[in-house]
Write a protein that holds these residues in place. Structure first.
Motif, PDB file in Angstrom:
ATOM      1  N   ILE A 138       6.783  -4.846   0.089  1.00 31.31           N
ATOM      2  CA  ILE A 138       7.236  -3.480   0.316  1.00 31.31           C
ATOM      3  C   ILE A 138       7.379  -2.795  -1.030  1.00 31.31           C
ATOM      4  CG2 ILE A 138       9.200  -2.043   1.007  1.00 31.31           C
ATOM      5  CD1 ILE A 138       9.627  -3.733   3.391  1.00 31.31           C
ATOM      6  N   PHE A 139       6.831  -1.587  -1.133  1.00 28.52           N
ATOM      7  CA  PHE A 139       6.940  -0.778  -2.340  1.00 28.52           C
ATOM      8  C   PHE A 139       7.970   0.317  -2.094  1.00 28.52           C
ATOM      9  CE2 PHE A 139       2.676  -2.558  -2.471  1.00 28.52           C
ATOM     10  CZ  PHE A 139       2.614  -3.052  -3.769  1.00 28.52           C
ATOM     11  N   LEU A 140       8.919   0.444  -3.017  1.00 25.28           N
ATOM     12  CA  LEU A 140      10.003   1.422  -2.872  1.00 25.28           C
ATOM     13  C   LEU A 140      10.137   2.246  -4.144  1.00 25.28           C
ATOM     14  CD1 LEU A 140      12.530   2.689  -1.579  1.00 25.28           C
ATOM     15  CD2 LEU A 140      13.841   0.712  -2.411  1.00 25.28           C
ATOM     16  N   GLY A 141      10.019   3.541  -3.994  1.00 25.21           N
ATOM     17  CA  GLY A 141      10.274   4.482  -5.078  1.00 25.21           C
ATOM     18  C   GLY A 141      10.721   5.789  -4.461  1.00 25.21           C
ATOM     19  N   LEU A 142      11.801   6.348  -4.946  1.00 26.50           N
ATOM     20  CA  LEU A 142      12.353   7.577  -4.380  1.00 26.50           C
ATOM     21  C   LEU A 142      12.359   8.678  -5.433  1.00 26.50           C
ATOM     22  CD1 LEU A 142      15.345   6.000  -2.419  1.00 26.50           C
ATOM     23  CD2 LEU A 142      13.086   6.610  -1.524  1.00 26.50           C
ATOM     24  N   ARG A 143      12.528   9.911  -4.985  1.00 26.59           N
ATOM     25  CA  ARG A 143      12.523  11.080  -5.858  1.00 26.59           C
ATOM     26  C   ARG A 143      11.248  11.106  -6.709  1.00 26.59           C
ATOM     27  NH1 ARG A 143      17.341  13.727  -5.403  1.00 26.59           N
ATOM     28  NH2 ARG A 143      19.029  12.539  -4.409  1.00 26.59           N
ATOM     29  N   ALA A 149       5.178   4.772  -6.280  1.00 32.22           N
ATOM     30  CA  ALA A 149       5.256   3.768  -5.213  1.00 32.22           C
ATOM     31  C   ALA A 149       4.140   3.972  -4.199  1.00 32.22           C
ATOM     32  CB  ALA A 149       6.628   3.832  -4.531  1.00 32.22           C
ATOM     33  N   TYR A 150       3.854   5.239  -3.878  1.00 34.12           N
ATOM     34  CA  TYR A 150       2.780   5.515  -2.926  1.00 34.12           C
ATOM     35  C   TYR A 150       1.438   5.050  -3.480  1.00 34.12           C
ATOM     36  CZ  TYR A 150      -0.407   7.860   0.232  1.00 34.12           C
ATOM     37  OH  TYR A 150      -1.405   8.115   1.128  1.00 34.12           O
ATOM     38  N   HIS A 151       1.184   5.336  -4.753  1.00 37.84           N
ATOM     39  CA  HIS A 151      -0.079   4.911  -5.363  1.00 37.84           C
ATOM     40  C   HIS A 151      -0.192   3.386  -5.361  1.00 37.84           C
ATOM     41  CE1 HIS A 151      -3.523   4.946  -8.105  1.00 37.84           C
ATOM     42  NE2 HIS A 151      -2.933   3.938  -8.713  1.00 37.84           N
ATOM     43  N   LEU A 152       0.886   2.689  -5.680  1.00 37.53           N
ATOM     44  CA  LEU A 152       0.881   1.227  -5.646  1.00 37.53           C
ATOM     45  C   LEU A 152       0.571   0.717  -4.249  1.00 37.53           C
ATOM     46  CD1 LEU A 152       4.008   0.550  -7.872  1.00 37.53           C
ATOM     47  CD2 LEU A 152       1.713  -0.320  -8.351  1.00 37.53           C
ATOM     48  N   HIS A 153       1.231   1.305  -3.248  1.00 36.20           N
ATOM     49  CA  HIS A 153       1.012   0.890  -1.866  1.00 36.20           C
ATOM     50  C   HIS A 153      -0.425   1.153  -1.441  1.00 36.20           C
ATOM     51  CE1 HIS A 153       0.722   2.179   2.417  1.00 36.20           C
ATOM     52  NE2 HIS A 153       1.216   0.973   2.585  1.00 36.20           N
ATOM     53  N   ASP A 157      -3.027  -1.889  -0.636  1.00 31.57           N
ATOM     54  CA  ASP A 157      -3.504  -2.032   0.735  1.00 31.57           C
ATOM     55  C   ASP A 157      -5.019  -2.242   0.769  1.00 31.57           C
ATOM     56  OD1 ASP A 157      -2.966  -2.040   3.567  1.00 31.57           O
ATOM     57  OD2 ASP A 157      -3.998  -0.105   3.650  1.00 31.57           O
ATOM     58  N   TRP A 158      -5.722  -1.787  -0.253  1.00 30.15           N
ATOM     59  CA  TRP A 158      -7.153  -2.072  -0.366  1.00 30.15           C
ATOM     60  C   TRP A 158      -7.393  -3.537  -0.722  1.00 30.15           C
ATOM     61  CZ3 TRP A 158     -11.792   0.737  -0.095  1.00 30.15           C
ATOM     62  CH2 TRP A 158     -11.659   2.083   0.214  1.00 30.15           C
ATOM     63  N   LEU A 159      -6.409  -4.186  -1.318  1.00 24.56           N
ATOM     64  CA  LEU A 159      -6.617  -5.506  -1.914  1.00 24.56           C
ATOM     65  C   LEU A 159      -6.086  -6.664  -1.082  1.00 24.56           C
ATOM     66  CD1 LEU A 159      -5.641  -4.534  -5.582  1.00 24.56           C
ATOM     67  CD2 LEU A 159      -7.912  -4.494  -4.524  1.00 24.56           C
ATOM     68  N   ARG A 160      -5.072  -6.402  -0.251  1.00 24.54           N
ATOM     69  CA  ARG A 160      -4.495  -7.470   0.572  1.00 24.54           C
ATOM     70  C   ARG A 160      -3.777  -6.866   1.775  1.00 24.54           C
ATOM     71  NH1 ARG A 160       0.885 -10.337  -0.496  1.00 24.54           N
ATOM     72  NH2 ARG A 160       0.880  -9.849   1.730  1.00 24.54           N
ATOM     73  N   PRO A 161      -3.650  -7.620   2.859  1.00 26.31           N
ATOM     74  CA  PRO A 161      -2.900  -7.123   4.013  1.00 26.31           C
ATOM     75  C   PRO A 161      -1.401  -7.324   3.803  1.00 26.31           C
ATOM     76  CG  PRO A 161      -3.761  -9.306   4.469  1.00 26.31           C
ATOM     77  CD  PRO A 161      -4.273  -8.929   3.105  1.00 26.31           C
ATOM     78  N   GLY A 162      -0.619  -6.800   4.736  1.00 30.81           N
ATOM     79  CA  GLY A 162       0.820  -7.052   4.705  1.00 30.81           C
ATOM     80  C   GLY A 162       1.578  -6.262   3.669  1.00 30.81           C
ATOM     81  N   VAL A 163       1.105  -5.052   3.337  1.00 28.74           N
ATOM     82  CA  VAL A 163       1.834  -4.211   2.386  1.00 28.74           C
ATOM     83  C   VAL A 163       2.340  -2.965   3.097  1.00 28.74           C
ATOM     84  CG1 VAL A 163       0.503  -5.064   0.432  1.00 28.74           C
ATOM     85  CG2 VAL A 163      -0.234  -2.991   1.582  1.00 28.74           C
ATOM     86  N   ARG A 164       3.525  -2.516   2.713  1.00 30.10           N
ATOM     87  CA  ARG A 164       4.129  -1.344   3.341  1.00 30.10           C
ATOM     88  C   ARG A 164       4.798  -0.476   2.282  1.00 30.10           C
ATOM     89  NH1 ARG A 164       8.207  -3.921   7.293  1.00 30.10           N
ATOM     90  NH2 ARG A 164       7.881  -5.743   5.952  1.00 30.10           N
TER      91      ARG A 164
END
Length: 302
Positions: A138-143, A149-153, A157-164
């Protein structure tokens, strides 16, 4: 002394300081603008220490006085726009913008370099292995850190399953974090001033023995001190807002490491994703173009 040298000095000597000096050092590290604009007494009060402690901190860093410690922050944060005025006091906007953009270019170059200077390749590879080995991530970044965090996610997600991505308009993302197990991984992103909810999520994960990987701006960051692994970036800026250039560069370097080390599994995932996007015509195609011309090719590990 450039401001980034002051932050590196604080980080390198933090562990050798007394608890009282550490409290002052943490405040100085996390409040550069206030340090540059406030008096020693005001800064000490905000940090919850005595004015004499601020003087002792400066000397512990090898500086002559509080003013010597304050000066880099004053230079970096006092003004976001340089004004050149005529006899009537009218600012010359064009010169001001040019000067600001030039300072931003120089500062951003330093932030960009920090992603590589502050993170040895072995450290990046170890973080990438943690992402690949976890059951769920799980990737978490706020403000301001949400975009990173969105870019990481998105990339992961292109590289492995099970990411949120920990996001929910109703606030239920907290439940996702609490559902993590020691087989999973929480990746958190934040910089000073640190978002309270992000720190609390990292604390909750740590209490449940969930591994935490932090992307943050200081080894004194509460996230760095909670995480099993930390990657660091600089966030200096000559304007009011902190720069995200260093964080973005670090995120891209981390995902490149994940791609490089993922092997055949990553290649299969990339191929599946690309075929899926082609089938749904996700990308614009110019009329008459061949598919190889119109569909972007994702990063391919060598």
């Amino acid at each position: 002394m450039p401001y980034r040298h002051l932050t590196q000095l604080l980080d390198s000597r933090f562990e050798s300081l007394s608890p009282e000096l550490q409290r002052a050092a943490r405040w100085v590290r996390e409040h550069p603008a206030e340090l540059g604009l406030q008096s020693m007494r005001q800064s000490a009060q905000a940090a919850g220490v005595s004015p004499a402690t601020m003087t002792r901190l400066a000397r512990a860093l090898g500086l002559d006085s509080f003013e010597a410690m304050r000066r880099p922050s004053m230079a970096a944060f006092a003004l976001s726009v340089t004004r050149s005025a005529d006899g009537q006091g009218t600012p010359k906007a064009a010169l001001a913008v040019d000067a600001t953009l030039d300072r931003m270019r120089q500062t951003q170059a330093g932030n960009l370099a920090s992603a590589h200077e502050r993170n040895p390749s072995a450290q990046l590879r170890a973080a990438a292995q943690s992402i690949l080995a976890a059951r769920d991530v799980i990737f978490l970044g706020l403000r301001a850190s949400f975009g990173i965090a969105y870019h990481l996610h998105y990339s992961c997600d292109w590289l492995r399953p099970g990411v949120r991505l920990a996001t929910d308009g109703g606030g239920a993302w907290v439940d996702q974090v609490l559902a993590l197990t020691p087989e999973d991984l929480l990746v958190v992103v934040s910089q000073a001033p640190y978002t309270r909810q992000t720190v609390q999520a990292a604390q909750a994960a740590r209490q449940r023995q969930v591994p935490v990987l932090a992307l943050t701006d200081s080894s004194l960051s509460p996230l760095a001190r909670l995480a099993q692994q930390s990657l660091l970036f600089e966030a200096a800026s000559p304007t009011f807002f902190h720069s995200m250039t260093g964080a973005q560069a670090l995120a891209e370097a981390l995902m490149a490491c994940v791609a490089e080390q993922g092997g055949a599994a990553v290649m299969r995932r990339l191929t599946e994703r690309q075929h899926g996007l082609q089938a749904t015509h996700a990308y614009w195609e110019k009329q008459g173009a061949s598919r190889s011309e119109s569909v972007p090719t994702p990063y391919t590990p060598t």
